[in-house]
Design a protein around this motif. Structure first.
Motif, PDB file in Angstrom:
ATOM      1  N   THR A  45      18.327  -6.972 -12.929  1.00 33.06           N
ATOM      2  CA  THR A  45      17.004  -6.566 -13.409  1.00 33.06           C
ATOM      3  C   THR A  45      16.979  -6.414 -14.919  1.00 33.06           C
ATOM      4  OG1 THR A  45      16.479  -5.475 -11.320  1.00 33.06           O
ATOM      5  CG2 THR A  45      15.232  -4.771 -13.242  1.00 33.06           C
ATOM      6  N   TYR A 160      11.699  -1.169   0.266  1.00 32.81           N
ATOM      7  CA  TYR A 160      12.537  -2.299  -0.079  1.00 32.81           C
ATOM      8  C   TYR A 160      12.201  -3.471   0.849  1.00 32.81           C
ATOM      9  CZ  TYR A 160      15.707   1.010  -2.511  1.00 32.81           C
ATOM     10  OH  TYR A 160      16.250   1.955  -3.336  1.00 32.81           O
ATOM     11  N   TYR A 168      14.876  -6.067  -3.081  1.00 35.02           N
ATOM     12  CA  TYR A 168      13.981  -5.651  -4.158  1.00 35.02           C
ATOM     13  C   TYR A 168      13.357  -4.294  -3.836  1.00 35.02           C
ATOM     14  CZ  TYR A 168      14.080 -10.619  -5.460  1.00 35.02           C
ATOM     15  OH  TYR A 168      14.479 -11.890  -5.817  1.00 35.02           O
ATOM     16  N   ASP A 169      13.148  -3.503  -4.886  1.00 39.78           N
ATOM     17  CA  ASP A 169      12.395  -2.257  -4.751  1.00 39.78           C
ATOM     18  C   ASP A 169      10.924  -2.587  -4.975  1.00 39.78           C
ATOM     19  OD1 ASP A 169      11.093   0.173  -5.069  1.00 39.78           O
ATOM     20  OD2 ASP A 169      12.748   1.111  -6.156  1.00 39.78           O
ATOM     21  N   ILE A 170      10.139  -2.540  -3.914  1.00 39.24           N
ATOM     22  CA  ILE A 170       8.725  -2.927  -3.976  1.00 39.24           C
ATOM     23  C   ILE A 170       7.809  -1.706  -3.913  1.00 39.24           C
ATOM     24  CG2 ILE A 170       9.109  -5.228  -3.040  1.00 39.24           C
ATOM     25  CD1 ILE A 170       8.176  -4.095  -0.294  1.00 39.24           C
ATOM     26  N   THR A 171       8.341  -0.545  -4.267  1.00 37.81           N
ATOM     27  CA  THR A 171       7.570   0.698  -4.132  1.00 37.81           C
ATOM     28  C   THR A 171       6.261   0.632  -4.899  1.00 37.81           C
ATOM     29  OG1 THR A 171       9.646   1.920  -3.891  1.00 37.81           O
ATOM     30  CG2 THR A 171       7.663   3.195  -4.398  1.00 37.81           C
ATOM     31  N   LYS A 172       6.284   0.034  -6.103  1.00 34.41           N
ATOM     32  CA  LYS A 172       5.036   0.007  -6.882  1.00 34.41           C
ATOM     33  C   LYS A 172       3.996  -0.931  -6.265  1.00 34.41           C
ATOM     34  CE  LYS A 172       6.532  -3.424 -10.335  1.00 34.41           C
ATOM     35  NZ  LYS A 172       6.782  -3.620 -11.788  1.00 34.41           N
ATOM     36  N   GLY A 173       4.403  -1.720  -5.276  1.00 33.83           N
ATOM     37  CA  GLY A 173       3.451  -2.563  -4.567  1.00 33.83           C
ATOM     38  C   GLY A 173       3.127  -2.038  -3.187  1.00 33.83           C
ATOM     39  N   LYS A 174       3.235  -0.706  -3.026  1.00 35.03           N
ATOM     40  CA  LYS A 174       3.054  -0.126  -1.689  1.00 35.03           C
ATOM     41  C   LYS A 174       1.655  -0.340  -1.131  1.00 35.03           C
ATOM     42  CE  LYS A 174       2.096   4.531  -3.498  1.00 35.03           C
ATOM     43  NZ  LYS A 174       2.568   5.934  -3.503  1.00 35.03           N
ATOM     44  N   PHE A 226       8.857 -12.301  -7.623  1.00 32.68           N
ATOM     45  CA  PHE A 226       9.537 -11.036  -7.343  1.00 32.68           C
ATOM     46  C   PHE A 226      10.587 -10.725  -8.404  1.00 32.68           C
ATOM     47  CE2 PHE A 226       7.196 -10.742  -3.587  1.00 32.68           C
ATOM     48  CZ  PHE A 226       7.481  -9.552  -2.932  1.00 32.68           C
ATOM     49  N   LYS A 229       8.597  -9.241 -11.202  1.00 31.26           N
ATOM     50  CA  LYS A 229       7.790  -8.035 -10.984  1.00 31.26           C
ATOM     51  C   LYS A 229       8.565  -6.839 -10.458  1.00 31.26           C
ATOM     52  CE  LYS A 229       3.342  -6.690  -8.976  1.00 31.26           C
ATOM     53  NZ  LYS A 229       2.165  -7.146  -8.198  1.00 31.26           N
ATOM     54  N   TYR A 230       9.590  -7.077  -9.625  1.00 32.36           N
ATOM     55  CA  TYR A 230      10.237  -5.963  -8.924  1.00 32.36           C
ATOM     56  C   TYR A 230      11.738  -5.868  -9.250  1.00 32.36           C
ATOM     57  CZ  TYR A 230       5.966  -5.970  -6.111  1.00 32.36           C
ATOM     58  OH  TYR A 230       4.652  -5.926  -5.712  1.00 32.36           O
TER      59      TYR A 230
END
Length: 238
Positions: A45, A160, A168-174, A226, A229-230
């Protein structure tokens, strides 16, 4: 114009200047910009912070500590002399005074005492001139069961998903991937689903057999998005 009129004009101008100076002195200083905070980051990252994305500051890691080098943009910005360092761990390169790709990393094996001393001097310079904003952490390993815990059912855990084994950590796209989102992908491996533009749970796997060139191209596009973004936080094992 009479001398008296000219004198009155001069007095008025001086009064206006005095008021501007007085107001400038009494105005509070603008607040200092907030220090950028990144936190834990993997080297994968970190590569996103290379100065080419205007929304992200250029960052450099030295011996695992991440520094914001945006105050030296003339050195680390795109096309600048040390841009090769931006978004990278550079401990070995600093010790060798090198900009070569093969020397970008944290491996200090085989370095001489003089080279190690050069590195310590560089570390001291980074500490003096740049903000410490994060820490490089290794990729975590997830089994499918462990990844499944990050599907949004436990709000205390981040969201995730995995694409071809990269987590990927996709928390901000929850809003898209969370329990109330439109894509049921959190906690799953989704390479095939992305290739097919499918939201079927039966397609949430890494089986790419039988896919067309266009479908594989879809998957490459998703991976690029991805990666941009993530954050990458781990890899799927087993």
């Amino acid at each position: 114009m009479s001398p008296l009129f000219l004198a009155l004009i001069a007095v008025a101008v001086l009064a206006v200047v005095f008021l501007f100076v007085l107001r400038a002195r009494s105005s509070p200083a603008p607040p200092a910009p907030e220090k950028y905070q990144l936190g834990d980051v993997t080297v994968e990252t970190l590569r996103l912070y290379n100065g080419y994305d205007w929304s992200k500051p250029p960052l450099v890691a030295v011996k695992g500590k991440v520094y914001d080098v945006s105050n030296k943009y003339e050195l680390y910005g795109p096309g600048k002399p040390k841009n090769a360092y931006a978004g990278r761990e550079v401990a070995r390169a600093l010790a060798l005074d090198s900009l070569e790709e093969k020397d970008l990393g944290a491996d200090l094996e085989g370095l001489t005492p003089e080279q190690l001393q050069r590195l310590e001097e560089a570390v001291a310079e980074f500490e003096r001139t740049h903000d410490h904003v994060g820490q490089v952490v290794p990729l975590r390993e997830f089994t499918a069961a462990q990844l499944g815990l990050h599907d949004g059912s436990d709000p205390s855990l981040p969201l995730y998903l995995s694409i071809k084994g990269v987590v990927y950590d996709i928390t901000k796209g929850k809003q898209y991937y969370g329990p109330d989102g439109i894509y049921p992908f959190a906690g799953k491996e989704v390479a095939r689903a992305f290739a097919l533009f499918s939201t079927e749970l039966s397609d949430c796997n890494d089986n790419l057999e039988g896919l067309s060139y266009a479908e594989m191209d879809n998957l490459r596009d998703w991976i690029g998005k991805f990666n941009y973004k993530y954050p990458i936080v781990g890899k799927l094992v087993g």
